[in-house]
Design a protein around this motif. Sequence first.
Motif, PDB file in Angstrom:
ATOM      1  N   CYS A 135       0.852  -1.197   0.000  1.00 25.32           N
ATOM      2  CA  CYS A 135       0.000   0.000   0.000  1.00 25.32           C
ATOM      3  C   CYS A 135       0.888   1.248   0.000  1.00 25.32           C
ATOM      4  O   CYS A 135       1.726   1.415   0.891  1.00 25.32           O
ATOM      5  CB  CYS A 135      -0.908   0.030   1.217  1.00 25.32           C
ATOM      6  N   LEU A 136       0.678   2.108  -0.973  1.00 20.09           N
ATOM      7  CA  LEU A 136       1.401   3.368  -1.062  1.00 20.09           C
ATOM      8  C   LEU A 136       0.430   4.520  -0.882  1.00 20.09           C
ATOM      9  O   LEU A 136      -0.782   4.375  -1.105  1.00 20.09           O
ATOM     10  CB  LEU A 136       2.099   3.487  -2.425  1.00 20.09           C
ATOM     11  N   GLU A 137       0.947   5.676  -0.494  1.00 19.68           N
ATOM     12  CA  GLU A 137       0.130   6.873  -0.269  1.00 19.68           C
ATOM     13  C   GLU A 137       0.723   8.026  -1.072  1.00 19.68           C
ATOM     14  O   GLU A 137       1.921   8.273  -1.011  1.00 19.68           O
ATOM     15  CB  GLU A 137       0.135   7.212   1.224  1.00 19.68           C
ATOM     16  N   ASN A 138      -0.125   8.695  -1.843  1.00 18.83           N
ATOM     17  CA  ASN A 138       0.354   9.786  -2.706  1.00 18.83           C
ATOM     18  C   ASN A 138      -0.746  10.840  -2.871  1.00 18.83           C
ATOM     19  O   ASN A 138      -1.788  10.524  -3.417  1.00 18.83           O
ATOM     20  CB  ASN A 138       0.728   9.218  -4.085  1.00 18.83           C
ATOM     21  N   THR A 139      -0.530  12.073  -2.379  1.00 15.47           N
ATOM     22  CA  THR A 139       0.642  12.514  -1.652  1.00 15.47           C
ATOM     23  C   THR A 139       0.634  11.943  -0.239  1.00 15.47           C
ATOM     24  O   THR A 139      -0.368  11.408   0.211  1.00 15.47           O
ATOM     25  CB  THR A 139       0.697  14.058  -1.567  1.00 15.47           C
ATOM     26  N   THR A 140       1.773  12.077   0.451  1.00 13.34           N
ATOM     27  CA  THR A 140       1.857  11.550   1.805  1.00 13.34           C
ATOM     28  C   THR A 140       1.365  12.594   2.806  1.00 13.34           C
ATOM     29  O   THR A 140       1.746  13.750   2.728  1.00 13.34           O
ATOM     30  CB  THR A 140       3.302  11.160   2.135  1.00 13.34           C
ATOM     31  N   ASN A 141       0.540  12.154   3.719  1.00  6.71           N
ATOM     32  CA  ASN A 141      -0.026  13.069   4.714  1.00  6.71           C
ATOM     33  C   ASN A 141       1.023  13.458   5.752  1.00  6.71           C
ATOM     34  O   ASN A 141       1.476  14.608   5.793  1.00  6.71           O
ATOM     35  CB  ASN A 141      -1.241  12.400   5.367  1.00  6.71           C
ATOM     36  N   LEU A 142       1.452  12.490   6.556  1.00  3.95           N
ATOM     37  CA  LEU A 142       2.456  12.784   7.582  1.00  3.95           C
ATOM     38  C   LEU A 142       3.829  13.043   6.972  1.00  3.95           C
ATOM     39  O   LEU A 142       4.729  13.536   7.658  1.00  3.95           O
ATOM     40  CB  LEU A 142       2.544  11.624   8.586  1.00  3.95           C
ATOM     41  N   GLY A 143       3.984  12.737   5.700  1.00  5.63           N
ATOM     42  CA  GLY A 143       5.225  13.048   5.003  1.00  5.63           C
ATOM     43  C   GLY A 143       5.256  14.458   4.450  1.00  5.63           C
ATOM     44  O   GLY A 143       6.208  14.833   3.751  1.00  5.63           O
ATOM     45  N   GLY A 144       4.231  15.239   4.730  1.00  5.85           N
ATOM     46  CA  GLY A 144       4.229  16.646   4.321  1.00  5.85           C
ATOM     47  C   GLY A 144       3.861  16.892   2.878  1.00  5.85           C
ATOM     48  O   GLY A 144       4.380  17.803   2.244  1.00  5.85           O
ATOM     49  N   GLY A 145       2.943  16.081   2.341  1.00  7.83           N
ATOM     50  CA  GLY A 145       2.480  16.309   0.981  1.00  7.83           C
ATOM     51  C   GLY A 145       3.494  15.947  -0.084  1.00  7.83           C
ATOM     52  O   GLY A 145       3.460  16.470  -1.198  1.00  7.83           O
ATOM     53  N   ALA A 146       4.413  15.030   0.240  1.00  6.26           N
ATOM     54  CA  ALA A 146       5.429  14.607  -0.724  1.00  6.26           C
ATOM     55  C   ALA A 146       4.805  13.738  -1.815  1.00  6.26           C
ATOM     56  O   ALA A 146       3.806  13.051  -1.586  1.00  6.26           O
ATOM     57  CB  ALA A 146       6.540  13.838  -0.016  1.00  6.26           C
ATOM     58  N   CYS A 147       5.422  13.760  -2.996  1.00  9.37           N
ATOM     59  CA  CYS A 147       4.893  13.049  -4.169  1.00  9.37           C
ATOM     60  C   CYS A 147       5.894  12.022  -4.672  1.00  9.37           C
ATOM     61  O   CYS A 147       7.085  12.316  -4.813  1.00  9.37           O
ATOM     62  CB  CYS A 147       4.587  14.024  -5.312  1.00  9.37           C
ATOM     63  N   TYR A 148       5.414  10.846  -4.999  1.00 13.39           N
ATOM     64  CA  TYR A 148       6.255   9.818  -5.603  1.00 13.39           C
ATOM     65  C   TYR A 148       6.651  10.210  -7.025  1.00 13.39           C
ATOM     66  O   TYR A 148       5.864  10.806  -7.763  1.00 13.39           O
ATOM     67  CB  TYR A 148       5.504   8.491  -5.687  1.00 13.39           C
ATOM     68  N   GLU A 149       7.856   9.828  -7.400  1.00 13.64           N
ATOM     69  CA  GLU A 149       8.281   9.900  -8.792  1.00 13.64           C
ATOM     70  C   GLU A 149       7.755   8.662  -9.511  1.00 13.64           C
ATOM     71  O   GLU A 149       7.748   7.559  -8.961  1.00 13.64           O
ATOM     72  CB  GLU A 149       9.805   9.963  -8.904  1.00 13.64           C
ATOM     73  N   MET A 150       7.338   8.829 -10.762  1.00 17.00           N
ATOM     74  CA  MET A 150       6.770   7.719 -11.511  1.00 17.00           C
ATOM     75  C   MET A 150       7.773   6.580 -11.676  1.00 17.00           C
ATOM     76  O   MET A 150       7.394   5.399 -11.657  1.00 17.00           O
ATOM     77  CB  MET A 150       6.296   8.217 -12.876  1.00 17.00           C
ATOM     78  N   GLU A 151       9.046   6.920 -11.821  1.00 17.50           N
ATOM     79  CA  GLU A 151      10.066   5.885 -12.008  1.00 17.50           C
ATOM     80  C   GLU A 151      10.121   4.932 -10.810  1.00 17.50           C
ATOM     81  O   GLU A 151      10.266   3.712 -10.986  1.00 17.50           O
ATOM     82  CB  GLU A 151      11.438   6.526 -12.217  1.00 17.50           C
TER      83      GLU A 151
END
Length: 339
Positions: A135-151
């Motif tokens: 399970c992944l989260e995008n954007t991350t809540n507790l991670g401060g709205g960080a976004c995964y790179e597609m790669e």
Amino acid sequence: MQINLVSDTVTKPSYEMLQYMFNADVGDDVYKEDPTVNELEDRVAAIFGMEAGLFFPSGTMANQTAIKLHTQPSDQLIADKFAHIFHFEAGGVSFNSGVSCRLIEGKRGMITAEQVSAEINDPDFFHSPKTSLVCLENTTNLGGGACYEMEELEKIKEVCDEHGLKLHLDGARIWNALVAKRQNPKDFGKLFDTISVCFSKGLGAPVGSVLLGDKETIKRALRIRKVLGGAMRQSGYLAAGALYALENNIKLLTEDHRRAKELANVLKKKEWVAAVEPVETNILIFSLIPEYSDSVFIEKLKQKNISINAIGNRKLRMVTHLDYREVMHTYVLETLAKM
């Protein structure tokens, strides 16, 4: 003027959205006869290039349904240690699915393919729980709205395919990620077995998420939603709010992102701020130097009609959103600069 930066869940429907909701064409969605719900499900599925969608009253229920779909009791899922499904869904992973969580120390709520590969249990070693889901989260809540790179997402998908694991995306703020990274939603649809997307945060709808997957998976999800009590009748009134948000509010997310970055820039200049985490979207996380109390700081802002919240480990959070207007933003920037 009351300013609430506690979360983007505090948004309220605009007058125009409410009028759109009032005029919705509705039916009984339990019988799949609500045309507005059907339209929303089909449209969101098409946006992500997936076969089908199912409307839920909450993102939590959509996530919990996905976990139930992909696991059996005693299985284990892999997620980042900050994952919403672990921290903020009331233990539903264990209660609803009988599943345990293998939590990984990621970076700002994001994990890598290498980390996932290292934590998959040997399926032949019956003493350990069977790993069945990532399970992944995008954007991350507790991670401060960080976004995964597609790669990196593509690499995680390769690991999942190699080991026969399912891959679910908690896309509570996926719209923010798509706007910030200028990504194609169909690229996400190609990678994930299921995706939950939310409309009641930055998009300003009052209620609702949609779970996406293939037709067979969503057919099974319909039964699980019923078991969890999520079947609704004339829910087209709610789905109409999400449809309005799709048409009108996605483009406004860039303003939320800009304002969050401007708030961060002010805080970085203050000697009483210990650290400001990178800002990619609409979530800003920062901390004060040890000499200053979080609770006192929050109270001082409240006295100036500004609400923010503490999220633990001496971290404070501000979240910009649709109802946080420019006049409010100017006032908050000036207030912080003078403190």
